[in-house]
Design a protein around this motif. Structure first.
Motif, PDB file in Angstrom:
ATOM      1  N   ALA A 181     -35.551  37.897 -18.137  1.00 18.54           N
ATOM      2  CA  ALA A 181     -36.256  39.036 -18.726  1.00 18.54           C
ATOM      3  C   ALA A 181     -35.922  39.193 -20.207  1.00 18.54           C
ATOM      4  O   ALA A 181     -36.796  39.529 -21.019  1.00 18.54           O
ATOM      5  N   THR A 185     -38.697  38.897 -23.166  1.00 21.95           N
ATOM      6  CA  THR A 185     -38.886  39.967 -24.148  1.00 21.95           C
ATOM      7  C   THR A 185     -38.778  39.429 -25.556  1.00 21.95           C
ATOM      8  O   THR A 185     -39.551  39.803 -26.449  1.00 21.95           O
ATOM      9  N   TRP A 186     -37.823  38.539 -25.777  1.00 24.28           N
ATOM     10  CA  TRP A 186     -37.681  37.935 -27.104  1.00 24.28           C
ATOM     11  C   TRP A 186     -38.915  37.121 -27.459  1.00 24.28           C
ATOM     12  O   TRP A 186     -39.400  37.170 -28.591  1.00 24.28           O
ATOM     13  N   SER A 190     -41.614  42.130 -28.147  1.00 19.26           N
ATOM     14  CA  SER A 190     -41.960  43.524 -27.874  1.00 19.26           C
ATOM     15  C   SER A 190     -41.379  43.919 -26.527  1.00 19.26           C
ATOM     16  O   SER A 190     -41.828  43.421 -25.478  1.00 19.26           O
ATOM     17  N   SER A 191     -40.399  44.806 -26.546  1.00 16.44           N
ATOM     18  CA  SER A 191     -39.843  45.298 -25.279  1.00 16.44           C
ATOM     19  C   SER A 191     -40.848  46.174 -24.551  1.00 16.44           C
ATOM     20  O   SER A 191     -40.881  46.203 -23.313  1.00 16.44           O
ATOM     21  N   ALA A 194     -43.114  43.843 -22.611  1.00 11.45           N
ATOM     22  CA  ALA A 194     -42.417  43.222 -21.483  1.00 11.45           C
ATOM     23  C   ALA A 194     -42.241  44.204 -20.332  1.00 11.45           C
ATOM     24  O   ALA A 194     -42.478  43.865 -19.161  1.00 11.45           O
ATOM     25  N   ILE A 195     -41.856  45.437 -20.633  1.00 10.91           N
ATOM     26  CA  ILE A 195     -41.624  46.428 -19.579  1.00 10.91           C
ATOM     27  C   ILE A 195     -42.932  46.868 -18.940  1.00 10.91           C
ATOM     28  O   ILE A 195     -43.011  47.064 -17.712  1.00 10.91           O
ATOM     29  N   ALA A 219     -34.901  43.292 -20.267  1.00  6.95           N
ATOM     30  CA  ALA A 219     -35.835  43.572 -21.353  1.00  6.95           C
ATOM     31  C   ALA A 219     -35.176  44.421 -22.434  1.00  6.95           C
ATOM     32  O   ALA A 219     -35.443  44.236 -23.630  1.00  6.95           O
ATOM     33  N   ASN A 220     -34.317  45.346 -22.046  1.00 12.60           N
ATOM     34  CA  ASN A 220     -33.592  46.152 -23.034  1.00 12.60           C
ATOM     35  C   ASN A 220     -32.658  45.285 -23.872  1.00 12.60           C
ATOM     36  O   ASN A 220     -32.524  45.488 -25.081  1.00 12.60           O
ATOM     37  N   GLY A 222     -33.132  42.006 -24.429  1.00 12.28           N
ATOM     38  CA  GLY A 222     -33.997  41.185 -25.267  1.00 12.28           C
ATOM     39  C   GLY A 222     -34.557  41.940 -26.450  1.00 12.28           C
ATOM     40  O   GLY A 222     -34.742  41.384 -27.529  1.00 12.28           O
ATOM     41  N   GLY A 223     -34.825  43.247 -26.263  1.00  8.20           N
ATOM     42  CA  GLY A 223     -35.312  44.058 -27.369  1.00  8.20           C
ATOM     43  C   GLY A 223     -34.319  44.134 -28.517  1.00  8.20           C
ATOM     44  O   GLY A 223     -34.707  44.188 -29.685  1.00  8.20           O
ATOM     45  N   HIS A 282     -35.765  53.184 -17.040  1.00  9.18           N
ATOM     46  CA  HIS A 282     -35.755  52.733 -18.432  1.00  9.18           C
ATOM     47  C   HIS A 282     -35.391  53.889 -19.366  1.00  9.18           C
ATOM     48  O   HIS A 282     -34.563  53.739 -20.284  1.00  9.18           O
TER      49      HIS A 282
END
Length: 553
Positions: A181, A185-186, A190-191, A194-195, A219-220, A222-223, A282
């Motif tokens: 994840a 996201t990377w 854009s997180s 992705a979410i 995702a958090n 990766g953001g 989230h």
């Protein structure tokens, strides 16, 4: 429907989601960017307000990454400290999670409304403000449309025989799912996107809630990686805030993953449906990160500063003062390659001039002698590059050239000359105004400062158009640049009239800063004229340039 067609539809829907997110962000930046930056600078010195300001700006831009880069640049310029900057980025991550919550509602009715209203605004007027608002509305409409498309494209996956195998494997290996994840996201940059994708799949029953929570944590993480990667070429101090945010997000995500895997807490309190549970988790994660991270923000920022200094010291021995030139003397015998080399070097000068133009307006608000000297040093670099380009092109013209190659050579030389002149105006004129304002301790009125910022922003946008013309030689971009020159002339008249109205009213600050205000507008207009002239060779070649602006008599 075959699996390849399903994946193609899903990929197209995700691509539209990414494009729409970027469309909204760029529209907000162009329309309100300078106002938002000015407001953000004024509140970042207060740690509590910094969190709220970061959240609000992330909601406007629909990107916590953009806020992280922006605040990092403020820190790099010495406008704000690293600790309040880090707090504002934590607030931006929270604001980004609220955007996800907003987009999780059924807003399908807004799709035609936003598309219709946005297109009408964009097509019906030439006014930049209205066109950018239309740009934003179209972006919002496409964003909502893309979410519907993701749901429709993922519906056939319910019948897939492979997907359950993949889901079962990831459910049994949360670490792999977590890292996957983060990488996704990377790649999306854009997180939010992705979410939203994870939520859309969970709504169709394709992703179980426990796995979805792990993906949300990834995702958090990766953001936070996105901003660090995008800022890796910035000055060391500008990398402190993105790196500090990544440190805190990594720690929070790892702790959250351990809690999910080891304790398996009940999830009923997060909401009834799968989307509500994922979105609320989230938000809860980011709220917890703000609350738990705020007391440690000072120590984390110091750690990030130490790490950036370590990286800087490691490179100092080999990279200090190094300047790479694209002007390869061996390529002069091959005009096509030599012209490409000269173009690369002119583009580098464009980048330096853009940096000077961006920083000089910051000095009007927060000036000190060290920053003034640093900006003046950039002009020395422009002068060196200009001299080298001029000599290189002179040597190139000694060889037989086609007519097109000769014209391109003259075009690059003209662009280099104008860039050098712009650098001189910034240093000799605008920096002189900055020094005068600093020495006398003057301040602009709020209205006068807004006019200067808006005028500077318009010139900066036109500068970027001019730099694009140098590379692309696109006739439509060149035409737009010249049209913007006419619009700027109108904007100058309006600003001057507003200034004189304040003088007639006897506003003290207007009287004190009158000459600085008017001279700055004049110099910025001169810079814009020089940059707009870079479009004339392209327009002339395309047959879009008239012989004279004078009316026939």
């Amino acid at each position: 429907m075959s699996g390849s067609v399903v994946l193609l539809n899903l990929a197209g829907a995700v691509a539209l989601l990414l494009f729409a997110t970027r469309m909204v962000r760029t529209g907000v930046e162009r329309a309100y960017g300078d106002v938002l930056r000015h407001r953000l600078r004024s509140v970042l010195r207060n740690p509590i307000l910094a969190v709220g300001a970061g959240a609000l700006l992330a909601i406007c831009l629909q990107s916590a990454t953009a806020v992280s880069i922006l605040v990092g640049s403020f820190t790099g310029a010495g406008i704000v400290g690293a600790t309040p900057g880090l707090l504002s980025v934590l607030g931006a991550d929270l604001g980004s999670s609220l955007v996800v919550k907003l987009l999780s509602f059924d807003l399908s009715l807004l799709v035609p409304v936003c598309l219709l209203a946005g297109t009408s605004m964009f097509m019906a007027t030439e006014r930049r403000e209205w066109r950018q608002l239309g740009h934003i509305l179209v972006g919002v409409g496409l964003l909502l449309l893309s979410l519907r498309m993701i749901g429709q494209a993922s519906e056939p996956l319910r019948e897939s025989e492979i997907l359950p195998v993949v889901i079962n494997y990831l459910s049994g290996d949360p670490i792999t799912a977590f890292l996957l994840a983060a990488v996704m996201t990377w790649l999306f940059h854009s997180s939010v996107a992705a979410i939203l994708l994870v939520c859309a799949l969970a709504a169709r029953g394709l992703v179980p809630i426990p796995l979805g929570l792990v993906l949300i944590l990834g995702a958090n993480l990766g953001g936070g990686v996105i901003a660090v990667m995008l800022s890796r070429g910035s000055v060391p101090r500008a990398r402190i805030v993105p790196l500090g945010n990544l440190i805190m997000r990594t720690a929070g995500a790892v702790i959250g993953l351990a809690v999910l895997v080891l304790l398996q807490p009940p999830l009923g309190w997060l909401g009834a449906g799968p989307v509500d549970q994922l979105v609320h988790f989230h938000i809860a994660f980011n709220v917890a990160l703000v609350i738990a991270g705020a007391p440690f923000a000072h120590w984390v920022s110091r750690l990030a500063e130490s790490l950036t200094r370590t990286g800087e010291a490691r490179q100092a021995g080999t990279l200090a003062g190094a300047e790479v030139s694209a002007l390869d003397e061996a390529a002069l015998a091959m005009p096509t390659i030599a012209l490409a080399n000269a173009t690369r070097e002119v583009v580098r000068v464009c980048g330096t001039v853009e940096l000077m133009l961006m920083r000089v307006i910051e000095l009007y608000e927060h000036a000190d002698q060290v920053k003034i000297d640093e900006l003046a040093a950039l002009d020395d670099r422009v002068d060196r590059k200009h001299a080298a380009i001029k000599l290189y092109l002179a040597k190139l013209t000694a060889n037989p050239l086609t007519e097109a190659e000769t014209l391109r050579c003259q075009e690059l030389l003209g662009a280099s000359i104008r860039l050098e002149q712009v650098g001189d105006i910034i240093v000799r004129n605008l920096l002189a105004h900055v020094q005068k304002k600093l020495d006398r301790g003057l301040t602009f009125t709020d209205e006068g400062w807004r006019e200067l910022v808006a005028f500077h922003h318009a010139v900066l946008i036109n500068a970027r158009l001019a730099f694009n013309v140098v590379v692309s030689r696109d006739a439509m971009t060149a035409r737009q640049l010249v049209q913007e020159k006419d619009r700027l002339r109108t904007l100058e008249k309006q600003s001057s009239q507003s200034h004189f109205d304040r003088l007639r009213e006897g506003t003290a600050k207007s009287l004190e800063t009158s000459s600085i205000h008017l001279d700055t507008i004049r110099d910025l207009k001169q810079i814009n004229s020089l940059l707009a002239a870079m479009a004339y060779p392209v327009l002339e070649e395309a047959g879009l340039l008239t012989g004279s602006r004078l009316r026939a008599v």
